[in-house]
Motif scaffolding. Structure first.
Motif, mmCIF file in Angstrom:
data_model
loop_
_atom_site.group_PDB
_atom_site.id
_atom_site.type_symbol
_atom_site.label_atom_id
_atom_site.label_comp_id
_atom_site.label_asym_id
_atom_site.label_seq_id
_atom_site.Cartn_x
_atom_site.Cartn_y
_atom_site.Cartn_z
ATOM 1 N N VAL A 14 33.686 -8.099 -6.677
ATOM 2 C CA VAL A 14 33.065 -7.013 -7.453
ATOM 3 C C VAL A 14 32.333 -6.044 -6.528
ATOM 4 C CG1 VAL A 14 31.275 -6.491 -9.158
ATOM 5 C CG2 VAL A 14 32.889 -8.357 -9.566
ATOM 6 N N GLU A 15 31.691 -6.569 -5.491
ATOM 7 C CA GLU A 15 30.981 -5.714 -4.540
ATOM 8 C C GLU A 15 31.957 -4.763 -3.839
ATOM 9 O OE1 GLU A 15 27.842 -6.164 -0.770
ATOM 10 O OE2 GLU A 15 28.833 -7.933 -1.627
ATOM 11 N N TYR A 98 42.686 -7.215 10.350
ATOM 12 C CA TYR A 98 42.075 -8.516 10.087
ATOM 13 C C TYR A 98 40.576 -8.331 10.194
ATOM 14 C CZ TYR A 98 42.303 -13.670 10.141
ATOM 15 O OH TYR A 98 42.216 -15.006 9.830
ATOM 16 N N LEU A 99 39.849 -8.632 9.123
ATOM 17 C CA LEU A 99 38.411 -8.435 9.107
ATOM 18 C C LEU A 99 37.742 -9.754 8.739
ATOM 19 C CD1 LEU A 99 36.434 -6.125 9.582
ATOM 20 C CD2 LEU A 99 36.561 -5.576 7.149
ATOM 21 N N LEU A 105 30.716 -3.050 4.383
ATOM 22 C CA LEU A 105 31.629 -2.323 3.505
ATOM 23 C C LEU A 105 32.059 -0.993 4.116
ATOM 24 C CD1 LEU A 105 29.932 -3.040 0.062
ATOM 25 C CD2 LEU A 105 32.069 -4.006 0.921
ATOM 26 N N THR A 106 31.180 -0.388 4.881
ATOM 27 C CA THR A 106 31.546 0.873 5.541
ATOM 28 C C THR A 106 32.645 0.649 6.574
ATOM 29 O OG1 THR A 106 29.663 0.517 7.031
ATOM 30 C CG2 THR A 106 29.339 2.031 5.176
ATOM 31 N N GLU A 107 32.600 -0.497 7.271
ATOM 32 C CA GLU A 107 33.671 -0.803 8.228
ATOM 33 C C GLU A 107 34.985 -1.062 7.499
ATOM 34 O OE1 GLU A 107 34.908 -3.837 11.879
ATOM 35 O OE2 GLU A 107 33.080 -4.220 10.724
ATOM 36 N N SER A 109 35.927 0.214 4.677
ATOM 37 C CA SER A 109 36.439 1.502 4.228
ATOM 38 C C SER A 109 37.100 2.262 5.370
ATOM 39 C CB SER A 109 35.293 2.329 3.628
ATOM 40 O OG SER A 109 35.751 3.589 3.201
ATOM 41 N N ALA A 110 36.485 2.252 6.544
ATOM 42 C CA ALA A 110 37.038 2.950 7.697
ATOM 43 C C ALA A 110 38.367 2.337 8.132
ATOM 44 C CB ALA A 110 36.041 2.925 8.850
ATOM 45 N N ARG A 111 38.424 1.000 8.160
ATOM 46 C CA ARG A 111 39.670 0.330 8.550
ATOM 47 C C ARG A 111 40.775 0.585 7.521
ATOM 48 N NH1 ARG A 111 39.453 -4.391 12.158
ATOM 49 N NH2 ARG A 111 37.423 -4.501 13.179
ATOM 50 N N LEU A 112 40.399 0.567 6.254
ATOM 51 C CA LEU A 112 41.369 0.801 5.194
ATOM 52 C C LEU A 112 41.973 2.190 5.310
ATOM 53 C CD1 LEU A 112 42.686 -0.094 2.521
ATOM 54 C CD2 LEU A 112 40.634 0.694 1.338
ATOM 55 N N PHE A 113 41.137 3.179 5.488
ATOM 56 C CA PHE A 113 41.636 4.548 5.610
ATOM 57 C C PHE A 113 42.523 4.696 6.846
ATOM 58 C CE2 PHE A 113 41.364 9.038 6.824
ATOM 59 C CZ PHE A 113 41.745 9.639 5.640
ATOM 60 N N ALA A 114 42.120 4.071 7.966
ATOM 61 C CA ALA A 114 42.899 4.168 9.204
ATOM 62 C C ALA A 114 44.273 3.531 9.042
ATOM 63 C CB ALA A 114 42.133 3.504 10.347
#
Length: 224
Positions: A14-15, A98-99, A105-107, A109-114
């Motif tokens: 949920v977060e 791989y996280l 959460l900011t990381e 988001s950045a990895r997802l966009f990249a």
């Protein structure tokens, strides 16, 4: 972008869901391997955030099944298992990133966009099509530096068609991608056509858009 979150920790799921929805993504949560594969098989997702420790199996099994379909969907593994062998195995099976938990959460988001940017083949935060520029992270569109005021849905439709340029995208695909789970919307309504018509009017004020094609009784295609 349409994101499938596969995470058995409901609080974390949920977060992540709330954070990504606030960032403009459309998200769906599943908690098991079976539900993840069913959702993947019935809806079109740009990315999957995949936990490994699921109650009915290993997330690697989901990853293997996804990659056998040759799907372009991005997969980022999210796990507390940070051992080197696990990371290597995940990448060999086709994970795009791989996280290790806990993560910011900011990381994420950045990895997802990249990852999504890389899979769709563009290197900057902008997309260009026939003189129009889409600023992906800011949800802005311009032509010759003149801003064009689009709604969020109009921007999402334009972005999805541009990312899939030279391909026919059906109304069903657009509905599923922009509004999420296709089972939760009325796919027979004309709201896609209404949004596309408004989008075209706004673009056409700046330049001819004969490259924005309607494929009769099917959907739309942007040609370049």
């Amino acid at each position: 972008m349409n994101i499938l979150i596969v995470e058995d920790n409901r609080e974390l799921a949920v977060e992540v869901y709330d954070f990504l929805c606030n960032a403009g993504y459309i998200c769906k949560i599943t908690h098991t391997c079976a539900d993840a594969l069913e959702e993947f098989g019935s809806n079109d997702y740009d990315a999957m955030l995949l936990d490994l420790g699921l109650p009915d199996g290993d997330g690697f099994e989901v990853l293997q099944t996804v990659r056998k379909t040759k799907s372009k969907m991005a997969v980022i593994v999210l796990t507390a298992r940070g051992e080197l062998d696990d990371r290597i195995n995940g990448l060999h099976l086709g994970a795009d990133d791989y996280l290790t938990k806990p993560f910011a959460l900011t990381e994420l988001s950045a990895r997802l966009f990249a990852v999504i940017r890389r899979i769709h083949g563009f290197t900057l935060n902008n997309l260009t099509i026939n003189g129009f520029v889409l600023q992906l992270q800011d949800y802005k569109v311009s032509f010759n530096d003149n801003p064009i005021n689009l709604t969020k849905k109009e921007f999402d439709i334009f972005q999805y068609l541009v990312l899939n340029k030279n391909r026919v995208i059906t109304r069903l695909q657009l509905t599923e991608h922009i509004w999420g789970d296709i089972l939760e919307v009325n796919s027979d309504s004309n709201f896609i056509d209404v949004h596309v018509r408004n989008l075209r009017k706004k673009l056409d004020k700046h330049a001819p858009i004969d490259w924005f094609e309607t494929v009769r009784n099917v959907g739309y295609r942007i040609n370049e």
